[in-house]
Design a protein around this motif. Structure first.
Motif, PDB file in Angstrom:
ATOM      1  N   LEU A 137      63.077  15.727 -39.629  1.00  0.00           N
ATOM      2  CA  LEU A 137      62.941  14.429 -39.853  1.00  0.00           C
ATOM      3  C   LEU A 137      63.458  14.025 -41.007  1.00  0.00           C
ATOM      4  CD1 LEU A 137      59.674  13.453 -37.924  1.00  0.00           C
ATOM      5  CD2 LEU A 137      61.922  13.275 -36.920  1.00  0.00           C
ATOM      6  N   THR A 138      63.332  14.553 -42.256  1.00  0.00           N
ATOM      7  CA  THR A 138      63.414  14.289 -43.581  1.00  0.00           C
ATOM      8  C   THR A 138      63.861  15.360 -44.500  1.00  0.00           C
ATOM      9  OG1 THR A 138      62.771  12.683 -45.081  1.00  0.00           O
ATOM     10  CG2 THR A 138      61.191  14.012 -43.988  1.00  0.00           C
ATOM     11  N   ALA A 139      64.618  15.021 -45.418  1.00  0.00           N
ATOM     12  CA  ALA A 139      64.953  15.932 -46.522  1.00  0.00           C
ATOM     13  C   ALA A 139      64.428  15.295 -47.729  1.00  0.00           C
ATOM     14  CB  ALA A 139      66.538  16.058 -46.763  1.00  0.00           C
ATOM     15  N   LEU A 140      63.503  14.166 -47.887  1.00  0.00           N
ATOM     16  CA  LEU A 140      62.828  13.458 -48.631  1.00  0.00           C
ATOM     17  C   LEU A 140      61.841  14.392 -49.568  1.00  0.00           C
ATOM     18  CD1 LEU A 140      61.720  10.106 -47.430  1.00  0.00           C
ATOM     19  CD2 LEU A 140      63.266  10.638 -49.506  1.00  0.00           C
ATOM     20  N   ARG A 141      61.540  14.216 -50.781  1.00  0.00           N
ATOM     21  CA  ARG A 141      60.449  14.886 -51.510  1.00  0.00           C
ATOM     22  C   ARG A 141      59.107  14.612 -50.841  1.00  0.00           C
ATOM     23  NH1 ARG A 141      61.488  12.203 -55.484  1.00  0.00           N
ATOM     24  NH2 ARG A 141      62.468  13.497 -56.667  1.00  0.00           N
ATOM     25  N   VAL A 142      58.296  15.688 -50.400  1.00  0.00           N
ATOM     26  CA  VAL A 142      56.961  15.734 -49.858  1.00  0.00           C
ATOM     27  C   VAL A 142      56.221  16.377 -50.755  1.00  0.00           C
ATOM     28  CG1 VAL A 142      55.916  16.471 -47.777  1.00  0.00           C
ATOM     29  CG2 VAL A 142      58.145  15.599 -47.696  1.00  0.00           C
ATOM     30  N   VAL A 143      55.003  15.870 -50.971  1.00  0.00           N
ATOM     31  CA  VAL A 143      53.972  16.496 -51.818  1.00  0.00           C
ATOM     32  C   VAL A 143      52.731  16.526 -50.896  1.00  0.00           C
ATOM     33  CG1 VAL A 143      54.839  15.595 -54.025  1.00  0.00           C
ATOM     34  CG2 VAL A 143      53.027  14.221 -52.893  1.00  0.00           C
ATOM     35  N   CYS A 144      51.988  17.679 -51.071  1.00  0.00           N
ATOM     36  CA  CYS A 144      50.658  18.038 -50.331  1.00  0.00           C
ATOM     37  C   CYS A 144      49.518  18.119 -51.239  1.00  0.00           C
ATOM     38  CB  CYS A 144      51.013  19.202 -49.466  1.00  0.00           C
ATOM     39  SG  CYS A 144      49.649  19.783 -48.510  1.00  0.00           S
ATOM     40  N   GLU A 145      48.527  17.457 -50.886  1.00  0.00           N
ATOM     41  CA  GLU A 145      47.200  17.498 -51.725  1.00  0.00           C
ATOM     42  C   GLU A 145      46.349  18.139 -50.929  1.00  0.00           C
ATOM     43  OE1 GLU A 145      44.180  14.765 -54.287  1.00  0.00           O
ATOM     44  OE2 GLU A 145      45.478  13.887 -53.169  1.00  0.00           O
ATOM     45  N   PRO A 146      46.180  19.635 -50.973  1.00  0.00           N
ATOM     46  CA  PRO A 146      45.185  20.471 -50.146  1.00  0.00           C
ATOM     47  C   PRO A 146      43.794  20.232 -50.905  1.00  0.00           C
ATOM     48  CG  PRO A 146      46.440  21.842 -51.366  1.00  0.00           C
ATOM     49  CD  PRO A 146      46.974  20.409 -51.718  1.00  0.00           C
ATOM     50  N   ARG A 147      42.535  20.615 -50.212  1.00  0.00           N
ATOM     51  CA  ARG A 147      41.319  20.380 -50.910  1.00  0.00           C
ATOM     52  C   ARG A 147      40.427  21.340 -50.272  1.00  0.00           C
ATOM     53  NH1 ARG A 147      39.570  14.196 -50.324  1.00  0.00           N
ATOM     54  NH2 ARG A 147      40.938  14.355 -48.303  1.00  0.00           N
ATOM     55  N   HIS A 148      41.191  22.673 -49.656  1.00  0.00           N
ATOM     56  CA  HIS A 148      40.220  23.629 -49.114  1.00  0.00           C
ATOM     57  C   HIS A 148      40.795  24.725 -49.946  1.00  0.00           C
ATOM     58  CE1 HIS A 148      38.512  27.047 -46.718  1.00  0.00           C
ATOM     59  NE2 HIS A 148      37.650  25.807 -46.346  1.00  0.00           N
ATOM     60  N   ALA A 149      39.707  25.848 -50.318  1.00  0.00           N
ATOM     61  CA  ALA A 149      40.403  27.017 -51.209  1.00  0.00           C
ATOM     62  C   ALA A 149      41.555  27.833 -50.552  1.00  0.00           C
ATOM     63  CB  ALA A 149      38.920  27.703 -51.657  1.00  0.00           C
ATOM     64  N   THR A 150      41.424  27.762 -49.170  1.00  0.00           N
ATOM     65  CA  THR A 150      42.510  28.784 -48.723  1.00  0.00           C
ATOM     66  C   THR A 150      43.881  28.324 -48.853  1.00  0.00           C
ATOM     67  OG1 THR A 150      42.101  27.247 -46.616  1.00  0.00           O
ATOM     68  CG2 THR A 150      40.957  29.478 -46.837  1.00  0.00           C
ATOM     69  N   TRP A 151      44.056  27.201 -49.376  1.00  0.00           N
ATOM     70  CA  TRP A 151      45.325  26.715 -49.817  1.00  0.00           C
ATOM     71  C   TRP A 151      45.869  27.013 -51.079  1.00  0.00           C
ATOM     72  CZ3 TRP A 151      48.993  23.722 -46.529  1.00  0.00           C
ATOM     73  CH2 TRP A 151      48.511  23.597 -45.462  1.00  0.00           C
ATOM     74  N   PHE A 152      44.770  27.650 -51.853  1.00  0.00           N
ATOM     75  CA  PHE A 152      45.263  28.096 -53.256  1.00  0.00           C
ATOM     76  C   PHE A 152      45.444  29.457 -53.279  1.00  0.00           C
ATOM     77  CE2 PHE A 152      43.303  23.921 -53.271  1.00  0.00           C
ATOM     78  CZ  PHE A 152      43.430  23.415 -54.559  1.00  0.00           C
ATOM     79  N   THR A 153      46.209  29.935 -52.283  1.00  0.00           N
ATOM     80  CA  THR A 153      46.523  31.355 -52.360  1.00  0.00           C
ATOM     81  C   THR A 153      48.097  31.560 -52.385  1.00  0.00           C
ATOM     82  OG1 THR A 153      46.717  31.198 -49.816  1.00  0.00           O
ATOM     83  CG2 THR A 153      44.500  31.592 -50.945  1.00  0.00           C
ATOM     84  N   PRO A 174      40.146  19.800 -56.630  1.00  0.00           N
ATOM     85  CA  PRO A 174      39.349  19.950 -55.593  1.00  0.00           C
ATOM     86  C   PRO A 174      38.546  21.349 -55.607  1.00  0.00           C
ATOM     87  CG  PRO A 174      41.375  20.024 -55.037  1.00  0.00           C
ATOM     88  CD  PRO A 174      41.560  19.484 -56.526  1.00  0.00           C
ATOM     89  N   ILE A 175      39.368  22.167 -56.520  1.00  0.00           N
ATOM     90  CA  ILE A 175      38.791  23.721 -56.546  1.00  0.00           C
ATOM     91  C   ILE A 175      38.909  23.859 -58.061  1.00  0.00           C
ATOM     92  CG2 ILE A 175      38.965  26.304 -55.999  1.00  0.00           C
ATOM     93  CD1 ILE A 175      38.622  24.444 -53.426  1.00  0.00           C
ATOM     94  N   ALA A 176      37.393  23.881 -58.594  1.00  0.00           N
ATOM     95  CA  ALA A 176      37.266  24.202 -60.121  1.00  0.00           C
ATOM     96  C   ALA A 176      38.359  25.311 -60.570  1.00  0.00           C
ATOM     97  CB  ALA A 176      35.785  24.124 -60.340  1.00  0.00           C
ATOM     98  N   GLY A 177      38.931  24.870 -61.877  1.00  0.00           N
ATOM     99  CA  GLY A 177      39.594  25.929 -62.370  1.00  0.00           C
ATOM    100  C   GLY A 177      40.694  26.604 -61.529  1.00  0.00           C
ATOM    101  N   ALA A 178      41.347  26.086 -60.503  1.00  0.00           N
ATOM    102  CA  ALA A 178      42.220  26.456 -59.720  1.00  0.00           C
ATOM    103  C   ALA A 178      43.426  25.083 -59.665  1.00  0.00           C
ATOM    104  CB  ALA A 178      42.179  27.025 -58.509  1.00  0.00           C
ATOM    105  N   GLU A 179      44.823  25.479 -59.767  1.00  0.00           N
ATOM    106  CA  GLU A 179      45.999  24.778 -59.225  1.00  0.00           C
ATOM    107  C   GLU A 179      46.451  25.007 -58.124  1.00  0.00           C
ATOM    108  OE1 GLU A 179      48.357  23.486 -62.407  1.00  0.00           O
ATOM    109  OE2 GLU A 179      46.767  22.968 -63.694  1.00  0.00           O
ATOM    110  N   PRO A 180      46.671  24.366 -56.992  1.00  0.00           N
ATOM    111  CA  PRO A 180      47.651  24.698 -55.962  1.00  0.00           C
ATOM    112  C   PRO A 180      48.950  24.964 -56.522  1.00  0.00           C
ATOM    113  CG  PRO A 180      47.043  22.336 -55.739  1.00  0.00           C
ATOM    114  CD  PRO A 180      46.348  23.039 -56.796  1.00  0.00           C
ATOM    115  N   ALA A 181      49.921  25.434 -55.618  1.00  0.00           N
ATOM    116  CA  ALA A 181      51.184  25.493 -56.302  1.00  0.00           C
ATOM    117  C   ALA A 181      52.028  25.344 -54.995  1.00  0.00           C
ATOM    118  CB  ALA A 181      51.472  26.767 -56.687  1.00  0.00           C
ATOM    119  N   GLY A 182      53.214  24.989 -55.117  1.00  0.00           N
ATOM    120  CA  GLY A 182      54.273  24.746 -54.057  1.00  0.00           C
ATOM    121  C   GLY A 182      55.858  24.507 -54.553  1.00  0.00           C
ATOM    122  N   ASP A 183      56.615  23.679 -54.087  1.00  0.00           N
ATOM    123  CA  ASP A 183      57.963  23.615 -54.680  1.00  0.00           C
ATOM    124  C   ASP A 183      57.811  23.268 -56.162  1.00  0.00           C
ATOM    125  OD1 ASP A 183      60.537  22.975 -55.335  1.00  0.00           O
ATOM    126  OD2 ASP A 183      60.838  21.434 -53.579  1.00  0.00           O
TER     127      ASP A 183
END
Length: 253
Positions: A137-153, A174-183
């Motif tokens: 549907l879109t090529a726009l910039r998308v950002v995701c804010e996960p808040r469960h530890a399983t997304w920090f893998t 949301p998870i102390a000491g961790a940063e999620p990563a993506g694009d």
């Protein structure tokens, strides 16, 4: 870095979650017009959170777009129907409706925000299916804010990166000491207020550290957004103004 090179860099977008101007800060936003028109003379970005709770008609988005300068950009939060109720499953119809609505912002739609519920665990199959539908549907910039530890893998990072979706850098994390990563091409910082979420203001030291990180990212070619969501007690606007000033000092110093 030369001044010529600096001019080619994208702006560090600074704004708030919403454009309401309280009486405490109204004098800093001079001129006539709506709150949005006055807000957009000072900041170059805003995050629309109301779209999470209820739909807005395309004509409403179009009116907002017409109210701001050409360089201004909106980030729009995806509806909770998609993230919290459907939990990313069988969401094609809801996605299409949302994109038809928010798409009325035209070129001023700069980013889509997907905030996940704390209870939503990472499931590769459902995540890939959802992101594929979104990308059709879109090529726009998308950002995701996960808040469960399983997304920090690593697996979640790979899935987000493959779909060209950045991970929100949230404070407090949301998870102390961790940063999620993506694009890695986008750094989207959401500042909810710490230690009291939505209420606490950030001090000068925090703002200076944030300014340094934002500049380092921007100078590395990353698109940077800094959105203050600590709106409950009116701290967002002063903090956003403080960051704007800190960036000016750092750049000119």
């Amino acid at each position: 870095m030369t001044r010529i090179e600096e001019k080619k860099l994208r702006p560090i977008r600074i704004g708030c979650a919403g454009w309401s101007l309280s009486s405490k800060v109204a004098a800093l936003f001079e001129g006539q017009g709506s709150h949005l028109e006055r807000y957009a003379r000072v900041f170059d970005a805003v995050e629309i959170n109301t779209s999470f709770y209820r739909p807005h008609q395309p004509k409403t988005y179009a009116r907002w777009a017409a109210s701001v300068p050409d360089a201004f950009r909106f980030a729009v939060k995806m509806p909770k129907t998609i993230s919290h109720e459907l939990r990313l499953r069988d969401a094609d119809d809801a996605l299409e409706r949302f994109m038809e609505e928010a798409g009325a912002l035209g070129d001023k739609l700069g980013c889509l925000l997907l905030q996940l519920p704390p209870s939503l665990t990472f499931d590769k199959a459902s995540a890939e299916t959802f992101f594929a539908s979104l990308r059709r549907l879109t090529a726009l910039r998308v950002v995701c804010e996960p808040r469960h530890a399983t997304w920090f893998t690593e697996e979640a990072t790979e899935t987000l990166t493959k779909a060209r979706i950045a991970a929100v850098l949230a404070d407090p994390p949301p998870i102390a000491g961790a940063e999620p990563a993506g694009d890695p091409k986008t750094l989207y910082v959401r500042l909810h207020g710490s230690p009291e979420i939505y209420y606490s203001a950030y001090d000068e030291g925090f703002i200076e550290t944030l300014a340094t990180r934002a500049l380092d990212a921007r100078n590395a070619g990353v698109d940077v957004w800094c959105i203050f969501d600590n709106t409950a007690r009116g701290a967002a606007v002063p903090n956003a103004l403080a960051l704007t000033e800190a960036l000016k000092v750092s750049t000119n110093g």
